[in-house]
Design a protein around this motif. Structure first.
Motif: not given
Length: 370
Positions: A211-217, A338-340
């Protein structure tokens, strides 16, 4: 010859004898109390320092069932395992469980000798594994773990299953599951399916990596802006954010502190869409998944942490319902984590309240229109 005493002399001698008897009794009681205290202290020290030499296979099986059920529920292995009142480290428990499987395979019901000189392996890695594993293969795995632990004083980083590396954490989880399913004193299941991905929370200290996503600059600025329902520039929210994150030295520590505050102070309440917004939810100390997300985002942005909404359809574990849901991703160490806060079983970076393998994501947003 006779001795004659007057009444006064008799009273004096009687008093003297009574005093001697009282003194003797007092000394005896003091000696007894000292002895009792010494024995209690000795027993207490023994309880603190005593390490069991052997453990019964019945006790190990009960512990294995507890480990499996707890980890399957929380998607995270425990730090230690209690067996008959003594806490064992996870590597020590893995050794005991392996010993029990090894002996069960040989129809041996004798106790397992404890090996305390085993450490947790560093940086274990694996592959995705899906294989129906036979009792003979579990026996071979257990034998390998025992021999490796004795030789290297550490649990192995992985074991091979069908040519794939099954990571240490997965080994603990599935070995516990396999042993807990055994019947009688010597029986073992003929087969058990292993199906786990390397991104599983079990392998990642409870983190739901999928559920994490990579960061795009260059994409984080829009996720720092105050909005009508996530009022990050409001003085009260800024003040609260500063109070919550006091003492935090990194964005990760700040993000964790904010999440812990929300999950402990803004109770989940069921309804659809936004009803309160961040400010009112904080004041009322309640909100649904949308309003809880508003609170997390407002406090995060007020603390200089980029945060965004994720909207999807999820199947919840306890109720079995499939409904629309909103959660948050915060930008930490160049990853959208992710935080829920909608369920107290969830944790920072980890979700266990809904099925992460079957959800449908509708979109990611800087603000919500519902």
């Amino acid at each position: 010859m006779s001795f004659l005493f007057n009444k006064k002399e008799i009273r004096s001698y009687t008093s003297f004898i009574l005093m001697l008897l009282i003194l003797v009794a007092c000394f005896a009681l003091i000696d007894f109390a000292d002895a009792a205290n010494t024995n209690d202290a000795s027993l207490s020290d023994d309880n603190k320092t005593h390490k069991p030499v052997q453990v019964s296979q019945k006790a190990i099986k009960r512990a294995a069932k507890t480990v499996y059920l707890t980890a399957n529920y929380d998607k995270k292995l425990p730090n230690s395992v209690e067996i008959e009142g003594y806490n064992y480290s996870l590597p020590q428990f893995l050794y005991l469980a392996s010993g029990s499987i090894y002996k069960r395979y040989h129809n041996n019901t004798s106790n397992i000798t404890v090996n305390y000189n085993i450490k947790r392996p560093s940086d274990p890695k694996d592959h995705d594994v899906k294989k129906n594993v036979s009792s003979y293969k579990w026996y071979k795995i257990s034998k390998y773990i025992i021999n490796y632990s004795k030789k290297h004083h550490s649990s192995p980083k992985y074991v091979y299953v069908n040519g794939k590396k099954m990571q240490y954490q997965s080994v603990v989880f599935y070995l516990s599951k396999y042993l807990s399913r055994s019947k009688g004193e010597t029986g073992l299941p003929k087969y058990m399916l292993v199906s786990i991905k390397k991104t599983s929370p079990i392998n990642n200290n409870g983190y739901t990596i999928s559920l994490f996503s990579p960061y795009k600059s260059g994409t984080s600025k829009s996720y720092l802006i105050s909005s009508p329902n996530a009022q990050s520039k409001n003085p009260n929210i800024k003040k609260l954010a500063k109070k919550i994150t006091k003492g935090s030295k990194s964005k990760l520590q700040k993000a964790k502190a904010i999440y812990e505050w929300v999950i402990n102070n803004v109770e989940y309440e069921g309804y659809y869409n936004t009803r309160y917004g961040a400010l009112k939810s904080i004041r009322l100390k309640k909100g649904n998944c949308v309003d809880q997300s508003h609170v997390i985002i407002a406090l995060s942005r007020a603390s200089g942490i980029s945060a965004r909404y994720v909207h999807g359809t999820c199947k919840f574990i306890v109720s079995g319902r499939t409904i629309g849901h909103v959660w948050v991703q915060v930008l930490v160490n160049r990853k959208w984590v992710v935080v829920d806060a909608s369920n107290t079983r969830n944790r920072f970076g980890g979700v266990v309240s809904w099925n992460i393998g079957s959800y449908k994501k509708h979109g990611v947003y800087s603000s919500l229109n519902f």
